[in-house]
Design a protein around this motif. Structure first.
Motif, PDB file in Angstrom:
ATOM      1  N   GLU A 183      30.109  39.538  37.875  1.00 27.37           N
ATOM      2  CA  GLU A 183      30.496  38.129  38.500  1.00 27.37           C
ATOM      3  C   GLU A 183      31.997  38.509  38.832  1.00 27.37           C
ATOM      4  O   GLU A 183      32.469  38.179  40.009  1.00 27.37           O
ATOM      5  N   TYR A 184      32.809  38.631  37.773  1.00 26.45           N
ATOM      6  CA  TYR A 184      34.275  38.951  38.111  1.00 26.45           C
ATOM      7  C   TYR A 184      34.576  40.207  39.299  1.00 26.45           C
ATOM      8  O   TYR A 184      35.346  40.029  39.631  1.00 26.45           O
ATOM      9  N   THR A 185      33.756  41.341  39.097  1.00 29.72           N
ATOM     10  CA  THR A 185      33.936  42.203  40.116  1.00 29.72           C
ATOM     11  C   THR A 185      33.581  41.651  41.519  1.00 29.72           C
ATOM     12  O   THR A 185      34.434  42.025  42.305  1.00 29.72           O
ATOM     13  N   ALA A 186      32.530  40.909  41.679  1.00 33.68           N
ATOM     14  CA  ALA A 186      32.304  40.253  42.960  1.00 33.68           C
ATOM     15  C   ALA A 186      33.314  39.391  43.289  1.00 33.68           C
ATOM     16  O   ALA A 186      33.789  39.537  44.559  1.00 33.68           O
ATOM     17  N   ASP A 187      34.066  38.794  42.346  1.00 34.76           N
ATOM     18  CA  ASP A 187      34.965  37.787  42.643  1.00 34.76           C
ATOM     19  C   ASP A 187      36.385  38.553  42.900  1.00 34.76           C
ATOM     20  O   ASP A 187      36.981  38.203  43.930  1.00 34.76           O
ATOM     21  N   ASN A 188      36.750  40.036  42.415  1.00 34.31           N
ATOM     22  CA  ASN A 188      37.622  40.699  42.980  1.00 34.31           C
ATOM     23  C   ASN A 188      37.357  41.200  44.203  1.00 34.31           C
ATOM     24  O   ASN A 188      38.248  41.301  45.155  1.00 34.31           O
ATOM     25  N   PHE A 244      36.835  29.940  32.611  1.00 38.55           N
ATOM     26  CA  PHE A 244      37.363  31.370  32.394  1.00 38.55           C
ATOM     27  C   PHE A 244      37.291  31.998  33.775  1.00 38.55           C
ATOM     28  O   PHE A 244      38.145  32.759  34.054  1.00 38.55           O
ATOM     29  N   ARG A 245      36.275  31.498  34.750  1.00 40.95           N
ATOM     30  CA  ARG A 245      36.448  32.042  36.217  1.00 40.95           C
ATOM     31  C   ARG A 245      37.714  31.757  36.874  1.00 40.95           C
ATOM     32  O   ARG A 245      38.402  32.402  37.355  1.00 40.95           O
ATOM     33  N   PHE A 246      38.114  30.523  36.640  1.00 42.75           N
ATOM     34  CA  PHE A 246      39.107  29.881  37.461  1.00 42.75           C
ATOM     35  C   PHE A 246      40.512  30.572  36.821  1.00 42.75           C
ATOM     36  O   PHE A 246      41.380  30.935  37.666  1.00 42.75           O
ATOM     37  N   ALA A 247      40.390  30.704  35.442  1.00 41.83           N
ATOM     38  CA  ALA A 247      41.459  31.545  35.076  1.00 41.83           C
ATOM     39  C   ALA A 247      41.836  32.780  35.371  1.00 41.83           C
ATOM     40  O   ALA A 247      42.690  33.158  35.786  1.00 41.83           O
ATOM     41  N   ALA A 248      40.893  33.687  35.877  1.00 39.97           N
ATOM     42  CA  ALA A 248      40.833  34.830  36.129  1.00 39.97           C
ATOM     43  C   ALA A 248      41.412  34.868  37.337  1.00 39.97           C
ATOM     44  O   ALA A 248      42.266  36.014  37.944  1.00 39.97           O
ATOM     45  N   LEU A 249      41.238  34.016  38.377  1.00 40.87           N
ATOM     46  CA  LEU A 249      41.447  33.971  39.589  1.00 40.87           C
ATOM     47  C   LEU A 249      42.888  33.417  39.741  1.00 40.87           C
ATOM     48  O   LEU A 249      43.554  33.840  40.604  1.00 40.87           O
ATOM     49  N   ALA A 250      43.262  32.786  38.931  1.00 42.75           N
ATOM     50  CA  ALA A 250      44.927  32.227  38.935  1.00 42.75           C
ATOM     51  C   ALA A 250      45.668  33.031  38.331  1.00 42.75           C
ATOM     52  O   ALA A 250      46.566  33.405  38.996  1.00 42.75           O
ATOM     53  N   ASP A 251      45.241  34.028  37.309  1.00 40.10           N
ATOM     54  CA  ASP A 251      45.930  34.991  36.734  1.00 40.10           C
ATOM     55  C   ASP A 251      45.537  36.600  36.982  1.00 40.10           C
ATOM     56  O   ASP A 251      44.609  36.848  36.446  1.00 40.10           O
ATOM     57  N   ARG A 252      45.844  37.135  38.293  1.00 37.06           N
ATOM     58  CA  ARG A 252      45.423  38.426  38.723  1.00 37.06           C
ATOM     59  C   ARG A 252      45.833  39.621  37.936  1.00 37.06           C
ATOM     60  O   ARG A 252      45.435  40.701  38.063  1.00 37.06           O
ATOM     61  N   GLY A 253      46.424  39.210  36.840  1.00 32.75           N
ATOM     62  CA  GLY A 253      47.341  40.498  35.888  1.00 32.75           C
ATOM     63  C   GLY A 253      46.177  40.730  35.047  1.00 32.75           C
ATOM     64  O   GLY A 253      46.267  41.691  34.301  1.00 32.75           O
ATOM     65  N   ARG A 254      45.330  39.942  34.707  1.00 38.68           N
ATOM     66  CA  ARG A 254      44.088  40.100  33.765  1.00 38.68           C
ATOM     67  C   ARG A 254      42.766  40.016  34.190  1.00 38.68           C
ATOM     68  O   ARG A 254      42.561  39.384  34.909  1.00 38.68           O
ATOM     69  N   PRO A 255      41.995  41.075  33.703  1.00 43.48           N
ATOM     70  CA  PRO A 255      40.641  40.968  34.118  1.00 43.48           C
ATOM     71  C   PRO A 255      40.030  39.590  33.390  1.00 43.48           C
ATOM     72  O   PRO A 255      40.318  39.070  32.042  1.00 43.48           O
ATOM     73  N   GLY A 256      38.901  39.324  33.966  1.00 43.42           N
ATOM     74  CA  GLY A 256      38.221  38.152  33.605  1.00 43.42           C
ATOM     75  C   GLY A 256      37.728  38.140  32.089  1.00 43.42           C
ATOM     76  O   GLY A 256      37.161  39.031  31.736  1.00 43.42           O
ATOM     77  N   GLU A 282      38.453  50.485  41.858  1.00 42.22           N
ATOM     78  CA  GLU A 282      39.718  49.501  41.837  1.00 42.22           C
ATOM     79  C   GLU A 282      39.396  48.026  41.448  1.00 42.22           C
ATOM     80  O   GLU A 282      40.092  47.328  40.611  1.00 42.22           O
ATOM     81  N   LEU A 283      38.388  47.538  41.857  1.00 44.53           N
ATOM     82  CA  LEU A 283      37.840  46.204  41.801  1.00 44.53           C
ATOM     83  C   LEU A 283      36.881  45.857  40.854  1.00 44.53           C
ATOM     84  O   LEU A 283      36.550  44.763  40.672  1.00 44.53           O
ATOM     85  N   ARG A 284      36.206  46.842  40.183  1.00 50.13           N
ATOM     86  CA  ARG A 284      35.185  46.689  39.207  1.00 50.13           C
ATOM     87  C   ARG A 284      36.066  46.148  37.974  1.00 50.13           C
ATOM     88  O   ARG A 284      37.143  46.581  37.397  1.00 50.13           O
ATOM     89  N   HIS A 285      35.262  45.269  37.282  1.00 57.15           N
ATOM     90  CA  HIS A 285      35.626  44.740  36.064  1.00 57.15           C
ATOM     91  C   HIS A 285      35.830  45.765  34.776  1.00 57.15           C
ATOM     92  O   HIS A 285      35.006  46.612  34.870  1.00 57.15           O
ATOM     93  N   PRO A 286      36.815  45.997  34.135  1.00 53.26           N
ATOM     94  CA  PRO A 286      36.787  47.226  33.212  1.00 53.26           C
ATOM     95  C   PRO A 286      35.877  47.349  32.228  1.00 53.26           C
ATOM     96  O   PRO A 286      35.491  48.612  31.741  1.00 53.26           O
TER      97      PRO A 286
END
Length: 267
Positions: free
Chosen positions: A190-195, A252-264, A16-20
């Motif tokens: 890193e995106y997976t870990a952020d998730n 890019f990292r901040f954007a991924a955390l701000a918009d949780r509807g899209r993967p980083g 569920e949390l892994r980047h696609p």
């Protein structure tokens, strides 16, 4: 390998949390390494000296480097326990519980000398988190425990996602020295870990502002303004810097955390 993986992470939660793109990038990196190893074996059988033997020594080198790194944290750092930094220990234990881990990884505070950094790794069946002292004090003297919780959740998330295993590090070792190949997998990880960190302590994401402006100025930074620049600050050289970086660039990292509807964004 399956037993160790289950010990350190929940495969269902991990999916569920892994980047696609992470698993596909991992497969690509492993393929690069194995092609290099197969080629080295072929050249070694053909009697070629030098480079083939160097490639075949990679597993021993990875094992040695991981063991030495772990030893350095243990003998030079301060171990976080129920008696030493108990609040931080509870954060590590809580993160392990949220990620359905059967064991709590070890954790250490190490001298940072002004560098804001933390990492997760392992050796054998043991896993650990190391946090630079300058970053660790954000949750103490600077009174932002949520920021520290997010950092700890991120690093424990690396362990839960299987990013710290010996087989994984060996499998991507050759890809890691090819510019833009191993680093692309690194950004997905890193995106997976952020998730994982966002699941553990979503409000702590604001603490990432310290990686933009430092631990004394970060509270004055507008998180959303940095995230918005992922859309406006683009171009060839921005993409090149991101491509060669093991971590997503901050916008890019901040954007991924701000918009949780899209993967980083990996690329």
């Amino acid at each position: 390998m399956g037993i160790i993986t289950r010990r350190w992470g929940d495969p269902h939660l991990g999916r569920e949390l892994r980047h696609p793109l992470e698993n596909r990038l991992l497969a690509m990196c492993v393929a690069v390494t194995w092609l290099a190893v197969i080629g080295a074996v072929s050249r070694a059988y053909a009697g070629e000296p030098g480079e083939p033997l160097l490639l075949l020594s990679i597993p021993a080198l990875v094992y040695f480097v991981r063991g030495q790194l772990f030893a350095r944290q243990r003998i030079n750092g301060v171990r976080i326990t129920e008696d030493q930094f108990p609040e931080a220990y509870r954060m590590v234990a809580d993160a392990a519980a949220v990620f359905n881990m059967r064991r709590v990884p070890e954790a250490y505070v190490v001298l940072g000398n002004g560098v804001l950094n933390a990492f997760a790794s392992g050796h054998g069946s043991r896993r650990y988190v190391a946090i630079n002292s300058d970053l660790f004090e954000v949750g103490g003297r600077l009174a932002d425990p949520d920021a520290l919780r997010f950092v700890i959740g991120h690093e424990v998330g690396h362990i839960a996602a299987g990013h710290t295993s010996f087989l994984r590090h060996f499998g991507i070792s050759v890809a890691n020295v090819i510019p833009g190949v191993g680093s692309t997998l690194g950004r997905a990880q890193e995106y997976t870990a952020d998730n994982h960190a966002h699941l553990f302590c979503p409000e702590g994401a604001q603490g990432l502002r310290m990686f933009v402006a430092g631990k004394y100025l970060y509270t004055a930074v507008d998180f959303d303004a940095v995230a918005e620049r992922a859309r406006t600050d683009t171009g060839f050289f921005v993409l090149l810097v991101n491509l060669l970086s093991s971590h997503p660039v901050n916008t890019f990292r901040f954007a991924a955390l701000a918009d949780r509807g899209r993967p980083g964004r990996v690329l």
